[in-house]
Design a protein around this motif. Structure first.
Motif, PDB file in Angstrom:
ATOM      1  N   VAL A  65      -4.943  10.306 -16.538  1.00 61.35           N
ATOM      2  CA  VAL A  65      -5.662  10.799 -15.353  1.00 61.35           C
ATOM      3  C   VAL A  65      -6.729   9.808 -14.895  1.00 61.35           C
ATOM      4  CG1 VAL A  65      -5.203  13.250 -15.770  1.00 61.35           C
ATOM      5  CG2 VAL A  65      -7.293  12.213 -16.699  1.00 61.35           C
ATOM      6  N   LEU A  66      -7.362   9.116 -15.833  1.00 58.63           N
ATOM      7  CA  LEU A  66      -8.367   8.122 -15.476  1.00 58.63           C
ATOM      8  C   LEU A  66      -7.702   6.891 -14.866  1.00 58.63           C
ATOM      9  CD1 LEU A  66     -11.252   7.137 -15.315  1.00 58.63           C
ATOM     10  CD2 LEU A  66     -11.103   6.489 -17.729  1.00 58.63           C
ATOM     11  N   LYS A  67      -6.631   6.446 -15.452  1.00 56.12           N
ATOM     12  CA  LYS A  67      -5.881   5.306 -14.896  1.00 56.12           C
ATOM     13  C   LYS A  67      -5.372   5.652 -13.504  1.00 56.12           C
ATOM     14  CE  LYS A  67      -3.635   1.288 -15.417  1.00 56.12           C
ATOM     15  NZ  LYS A  67      -3.333   0.959 -14.042  1.00 56.12           N
ATOM     16  N   ASN A  68      -4.928   6.875 -13.319  1.00 57.23           N
ATOM     17  CA  ASN A  68      -4.451   7.331 -12.014  1.00 57.23           C
ATOM     18  C   ASN A  68      -5.575   7.270 -10.974  1.00 57.23           C
ATOM     19  OD1 ASN A  68      -2.339   8.531 -10.350  1.00 57.23           O
ATOM     20  ND2 ASN A  68      -3.513  10.425 -10.475  1.00 57.23           N
ATOM     21  N   MET A  69      -6.780   7.701 -11.353  1.00 54.65           N
ATOM     22  CA  MET A  69      -7.912   7.620 -10.437  1.00 54.65           C
ATOM     23  C   MET A  69      -8.171   6.168 -10.030  1.00 54.65           C
ATOM     24  SD  MET A  69     -12.013   8.176 -11.041  1.00 54.65           S
ATOM     25  CE  MET A  69     -12.196   6.512 -11.682  1.00 54.65           C
ATOM     26  N   LEU A  70      -8.154   5.277 -11.017  1.00 53.73           N
ATOM     27  CA  LEU A  70      -8.397   3.864 -10.726  1.00 53.73           C
ATOM     28  C   LEU A  70      -7.347   3.307  -9.774  1.00 53.73           C
ATOM     29  CD1 LEU A  70      -9.385   2.698 -14.306  1.00 53.73           C
ATOM     30  CD2 LEU A  70     -10.904   2.916 -12.330  1.00 53.73           C
ATOM     31  N   GLU A  71      -6.115   3.741  -9.927  1.00 50.75           N
ATOM     32  CA  GLU A  71      -5.054   3.265  -9.033  1.00 50.75           C
ATOM     33  C   GLU A  71      -5.264   3.777  -7.613  1.00 50.75           C
ATOM     34  OE1 GLU A  71      -1.439   4.255 -11.106  1.00 50.75           O
ATOM     35  OE2 GLU A  71      -1.757   2.641 -12.544  1.00 50.75           O
ATOM     36  N   TRP A  72      -5.719   5.039  -7.453  1.00 47.38           N
ATOM     37  CA  TRP A  72      -6.008   5.561  -6.119  1.00 47.38           C
ATOM     38  C   TRP A  72      -7.165   4.804  -5.472  1.00 47.38           C
ATOM     39  CZ3 TRP A  72      -3.104   8.167  -2.960  1.00 47.38           C
ATOM     40  CH2 TRP A  72      -2.136   9.053  -3.443  1.00 47.38           C
ATOM     41  N   LEU A  73      -8.083   4.257  -6.263  1.00 47.45           N
ATOM     42  CA  LEU A  73      -9.253   3.559  -5.723  1.00 47.45           C
ATOM     43  C   LEU A  73      -9.016   2.067  -5.486  1.00 47.45           C
ATOM     44  CD1 LEU A  73     -12.088   5.141  -7.915  1.00 47.45           C
ATOM     45  CD2 LEU A  73     -11.374   5.811  -5.601  1.00 47.45           C
ATOM     46  N   THR A  74      -7.950   1.527  -6.022  1.00 47.72           N
ATOM     47  CA  THR A  74      -7.716   0.088  -5.939  1.00 47.72           C
ATOM     48  C   THR A  74      -7.628  -0.401  -4.503  1.00 47.72           C
ATOM     49  OG1 THR A  74      -6.611   0.026  -8.071  1.00 47.72           O
ATOM     50  CG2 THR A  74      -6.144  -1.782  -6.583  1.00 47.72           C
ATOM     51  N   ASP A  75      -6.826   0.245  -3.701  1.00 47.08           N
ATOM     52  CA  ASP A  75      -6.590  -0.203  -2.325  1.00 47.08           C
ATOM     53  C   ASP A  75      -7.826  -0.058  -1.444  1.00 47.08           C
ATOM     54  OD1 ASP A  75      -4.712  -1.100  -0.234  1.00 47.08           O
ATOM     55  OD2 ASP A  75      -5.099   0.886   0.601  1.00 47.08           O
ATOM     56  N   SER A  76      -8.590   0.995  -1.653  1.00 43.49           N
ATOM     57  CA  SER A  76      -9.730   1.282  -0.780  1.00 43.49           C
ATOM     58  C   SER A  76     -11.017   0.592  -1.223  1.00 43.49           C
ATOM     59  CB  SER A  76      -9.943   2.792  -0.679  1.00 43.49           C
ATOM     60  OG  SER A  76     -10.002   3.357  -1.972  1.00 43.49           O
ATOM     61  N   GLY A  77     -11.121   0.212  -2.488  1.00 43.36           N
ATOM     62  CA  GLY A  77     -12.220  -0.624  -2.955  1.00 43.36           C
ATOM     63  C   GLY A  77     -13.580   0.014  -3.153  1.00 43.36           C
ATOM     64  N   GLU A  78     -13.657   1.313  -3.394  1.00 38.12           N
ATOM     65  CA  GLU A  78     -14.963   1.966  -3.582  1.00 38.12           C
ATOM     66  C   GLU A  78     -15.741   1.414  -4.770  1.00 38.12           C
ATOM     67  OE1 GLU A  78     -12.685   4.435  -0.983  1.00 38.12           O
ATOM     68  OE2 GLU A  78     -12.199   3.700  -2.976  1.00 38.12           O
ATOM     69  N   LEU A  79     -15.068   0.885  -5.772  1.00 35.07           N
ATOM     70  CA  LEU A  79     -15.769   0.395  -6.955  1.00 35.07           C
ATOM     71  C   LEU A  79     -16.251  -1.047  -6.806  1.00 35.07           C
ATOM     72  CD1 LEU A  79     -13.640   1.987  -9.804  1.00 35.07           C
ATOM     73  CD2 LEU A  79     -15.887   2.697  -8.968  1.00 35.07           C
ATOM     74  N   PHE A  80     -15.863  -1.726  -5.742  1.00 31.68           N
ATOM     75  CA  PHE A  80     -16.279  -3.109  -5.530  1.00 31.68           C
ATOM     76  C   PHE A  80     -17.806  -3.194  -5.488  1.00 31.68           C
ATOM     77  CE2 PHE A  80     -17.444  -6.736  -2.893  1.00 31.68           C
ATOM     78  CZ  PHE A  80     -16.729  -7.748  -3.512  1.00 31.68           C
ATOM     79  N   SER A  81     -18.374  -3.944  -6.410  1.00 30.14           N
ATOM     80  CA  SER A  81     -19.822  -4.154  -6.551  1.00 30.14           C
ATOM     81  C   SER A  81     -20.614  -2.887  -6.889  1.00 30.14           C
ATOM     82  CB  SER A  81     -20.418  -4.788  -5.286  1.00 30.14           C
ATOM     83  OG  SER A  81     -19.893  -6.082  -5.114  1.00 30.14           O
ATOM     84  N   LYS A  82     -19.935  -1.777  -7.118  1.00 25.95           N
ATOM     85  CA  LYS A  82     -20.612  -0.530  -7.476  1.00 25.95           C
ATOM     86  C   LYS A  82     -21.092  -0.623  -8.925  1.00 25.95           C
ATOM     87  CE  LYS A  82     -20.857   2.680  -5.231  1.00 25.95           C
ATOM     88  NZ  LYS A  82     -21.909   3.238  -4.353  1.00 25.95           N
ATOM     89  N   LYS A  83     -22.333  -0.180  -9.176  1.00 27.13           N
ATOM     90  CA  LYS A  83     -22.849  -0.146 -10.547  1.00 27.13           C
ATOM     91  C   LYS A  83     -22.095   0.931 -11.321  1.00 27.13           C
ATOM     92  CE  LYS A  83     -27.526  -1.686  -9.588  1.00 27.13           C
ATOM     93  NZ  LYS A  83     -28.955  -1.299  -9.625  1.00 27.13           N
ATOM     94  N   VAL A  84     -21.494   0.514 -12.438  1.00 25.94           N
ATOM     95  CA  VAL A  84     -20.709   1.426 -13.259  1.00 25.94           C
ATOM     96  C   VAL A  84     -21.122   1.274 -14.720  1.00 25.94           C
ATOM     97  CG1 VAL A  84     -18.379   2.073 -14.020  1.00 25.94           C
ATOM     98  CG2 VAL A  84     -18.742   1.287 -11.671  1.00 25.94           C
TER      99      VAL A  84
END
Length: 168
Positions: free
Chosen positions: A85-104
Motif C-alpha cells: 500500500v505504501l509503494k502504491n501511494m508512491l507510484e500514484w505520486l511519482t507522475d505528479s511530483g508532490e514529494l519533490f523537495s518536500k521535507k520527509v
C-alpha cells in the motif's frame, strides 16, 4: 508548522497508526498535525488508471501533502520491504511530483530490532527517486514505547528526538 503523518501499513488496526497518533499528539502542542491512514483504500496504480484520471481520494492526499510543511511516514516491514500500500501511494505520486523537495521524515515502527532496517533502506531509495528532502530517518520498535489501553505513550527520549529534529 503543518505536519502530515502517513501510516504506510495495510492494517486498519495498525500499531504504526497508534505510533503516529502518539507523535502527532506530542507535536500538536507547537504544530498543526494530522494523521492519514487510508492508503489501503487506494486502487492499484497502473499507467492505464493514471491516464483515465486520478481517483478523488488520491487527489485529496496530494492536496494534504502539498499543504504540509513536513511529512512523517511510518512503515512496518513486510518481507524486508515496505508494504504494497505504501509503494502504491508512491507510484500514484511519482507522475505528479508532490514529494519533490518536500521535507520527509521516513521512520519504521516494528516489533523489535533489527526489523525495519531493510524497509527503511528501500523506502529511502523510493523517496530519493522522487527527490524528496529526507531530513532524517529512524527505526523505532514496540519495545521502545509503552502501550496503555491500546494507546502508545512515548518515552521522553523519543519526544526529545522529535522536538530537536523540528527545531532545525
Amino acid at each position: 508548522m503543518k505536519i502530515l503523518c502517513i501510516s504506510g501499513s495495510a492494517s486498519k488496526t495498525s500499531s504504526n497508526v497508534k505510533f503516529l497518533n502518539a507523535i502527532a499528539n506530542h507535536l500538536s502542542a507547537h504544530h498543526t498535525t494530522e494523521v492519514y491512514e487510508g492508503l489501503y483504500n487506494f486502487p492499484l496504480f497502473t499507467p492505464e488508471r493514471l491516464n483515465e484520471g486520478v481517483p478523488e481520494q488520491i487527489n485529496l492526499l496530494r492536496d494534504r501533502i502539498i499543504n504540509a510543511d513536513l511529512i512523517i511516514i511510518s512503515t512496518p516491514e513486510y518481507n524486508h520491504n515496505v508494504p504494497a500500500v505504501l509503494k502504491n501511494m508512491l507510484e500514484w505520486l511519482t507522475d505528479s511530483g508532490e514529494l519533490f523537495s518536500k521535507k520527509v521524515l521516513p521512520i519504521t515502527f516494528t516489533p523489535k530490532a533489527p526489523r525495519g532496517e531493510h524497509a527503511l533502506r528501500s523506502f529511502q531509495m523510493s523517496l530519493k527517486a522522487q527527490k524528496a528532502n529526507i531530513i532524517s530517518e529512524a527505526n523505532f520498535y514496540k519495545t521502545d514505547v509503552q502501550f496503555v489501553d491500546d494507546i502508545i505513550l512515548l518515552p521522553e527520549d523519543i519526544k526529545l528526538m522529535f522536538d530537536g529534529l523540528l527545531e532545525v
